[in-house]
Design an enzyme around this catalytic site. Structure first.
Site, short mmCIF file in Angstrom:
data_model
loop_
_atom_site.label_atom_id
_atom_site.label_comp_id
_atom_site.label_asym_id
_atom_site.label_seq_id
_atom_site.Cartn_x
_atom_site.Cartn_y
_atom_site.Cartn_z
NE ARG A 36 25.21 -1.54 12.40
CZ ARG A 36 24.68 -0.55 13.12
NH1 ARG A 36 25.48 0.34 13.68
NH2 ARG A 36 23.38 -0.46 13.28
CD GLN B 203 25.90 -7.91 9.17
OE1 GLN B 203 25.85 -6.75 8.76
NE2 GLN B 203 24.82 -8.58 9.49
CB THR C 195 20.86 -8.93 9.82
OG1 THR C 195 21.99 -9.17 8.95
CG2 THR C 195 19.76 -9.89 9.43
CD GLU C 196 24.19 -7.57 13.72
OE1 GLU C 196 23.81 -6.69 14.51
OE2 GLU C 196 24.53 -8.70 14.07
N GLY C 197 21.03 -3.67 11.15
CA GLY C 197 20.69 -2.33 10.67
C GLY C 197 20.64 -2.26 9.16
#
Length: 390
Positions: free
Chosen positions: A251, A254, A370-372
């Protein structure tokens, strides 16, 4: 370039590091954007050229521990690196192709001595590749619903289940698999992490889904796969914590990438608005356009500060989970919103592959999932806030 780097937020050596990476990106990566294929990748020859240049410049094995030949960078310098590299679509992490050497992530970096010999060192040497397997058809953002089971046996564990949307599974030599070892505990001590060789009997690639970003994440079926006890990573029941560390790491990456991509697109848009005329006046003379640019640069600056703060906190060994939630809900959404506005201001040219904007747009749209997904993280963040103040 409009320099909005928060100088007091970075020590002098990281400011110099940032400048050197930016020069590399502008010289070596940006000119190659027009050579990207439909999948967003360079051909083998150009990709190898970038790798050679990156190694010569010292931008190689950035997150690999020093004791195995890497740079061993902590999260703050990595965030600076990710942001600058994120200014070019050539090095998009969505379609990672090792332009800066193999990456290992926090789980591999923490393997024990024997596991390092068999898995970490071959990854660093480029002899093996790996994938991270947590998401399932019915358990994406909710690990407590995970169905993949790892049942203890005399020799180790037997794993059964299905993982979905697993990036790079088709090229992986092994997978870091999250599986339930104690259903009663679930995500609170009932999930463990295992190294599973992809050529073990019972491991089957069940198909790939082509995405709008150009990559092809896979579905992996584990059918009574026997895994030796020594392939358990860390302690039994600690897998959820390992997975969260891996995802929180992602995260921050990102958020840093969103800053780099949004700043690049804003720069392109400001230059375009100064020369593009409609109805007898340049776009840059219109207040609506001016405010969009001003708001965009302000939001990039705010996100950059959030990313640096979360990275610094994690480097100090403190819990930065909530900060990573905010990076996703504010920073990642900011990145997509800003790039989308830049596409709109470019008009038809924004849809053209002659500019990098449309590819940035596709990549940053994926980050909201993605990644939550940001909706899930907002809910989780709200629960923590309400718990704190109730």
């Amino acid at each position: 370039m409009l320099d909005l780097t928060p100088h007091e937020a970075l020590p002098e050596e990281l400011l110099m590091f940032r400048s050197s990476i930016r020069r590399f990106v502008d010289k070596e990566l940006v000119p190659l954007e027009r050579h990207l294929g439909p999948d967003g990748l360079l051909d083998d020859g150009r990709a190898q050229h970038v790798r050679d240049r990156a190694r010569e410049a010292g931008f190689w094995l950035m997150d690999v521990p020093e004791d195995v030949g890497g740079q061993g960078l902590s999260l703050l310098p990595l965030a600076v690196f990710w942001e600058e590299v994120g200014r070019s679509t050539v090095a998009s992490w969505v379609r990672h192709h090792g332009l800066f050497g193999p990456t290992v992530g926090p789980i591999l970096a923490g393997l024990d001595v024997s596991q390092r010999e068999q898995y970490l060192y071959p990854v660093v040497d480029g002899k093996k590749k790996f994938c991270f397997a947590q998401t399932e058809p019915d358990a994406g953002s909710d690990p407590s619903a995970m169905r993949t089971r790892a049942v203890k046996t005399e020799a180790g564990y037997r794993i059964t289940g299905v993982k979905r949307f697993i990036t790079r599974a088709g090229q992986a030599s092994f997978a870091l698999v999250m599986a339930v070892t104690d259903p009663a505990k679930g995500a609170r001590g009932g999930i463990s992490c295992f190294i599973v060789d992809m050529d073990r009997p019972g491991v089957r690639l069940a198909g790939a889904e082509r995405t709008l970003m150009g990559d092809k994440p896979w579905e992996i079926a584990f059918e009574d796969v026997e895994v030796p006890a020594e392939n358990l990573v860390g302690e039994e029941g600690k897998g959820f914590a390992l997975a969260q560390g891996y995802i929180n790491h992602g995260r921050i990456r990102q958020g840093a990438h969103a800053c780099g991509a949004a700043e690049r697109c804003l720069g392109l848009t400001a230059a375009y608005a100064a020369q593009r005329k409609t109805f007898g006046a340049a776009l840059a003379q219109r207040q609506g356009v001016q405010w969009m640019l001003a708001d965009g640069f302000t939001e990039v600056y705010a996100t950059r500060l959030m990313v640096y703060d979360a990275a610094r906190k994690a480097d100090a060994g403190l819990d930065a989970k909530l900060e990573t939630f905010m990076i996703k809900t504010f920073g990642v959404e900011m990145g997509f919103r800003v790039v989308d506005a830049c596409m709109q201001l470019h008009g038809g040219m924004g849809l053209s592959e002659d500019t990098p904007i449309e590819r940035f747009w596709r990549d940053l749209r994926s980050y909201r999932i993605t990644e939550g997904p940001t909706e899930v993280l907002r809910t989780t963040l709200a629960r923590q806030i309400l718990k704190q103040y109730s």
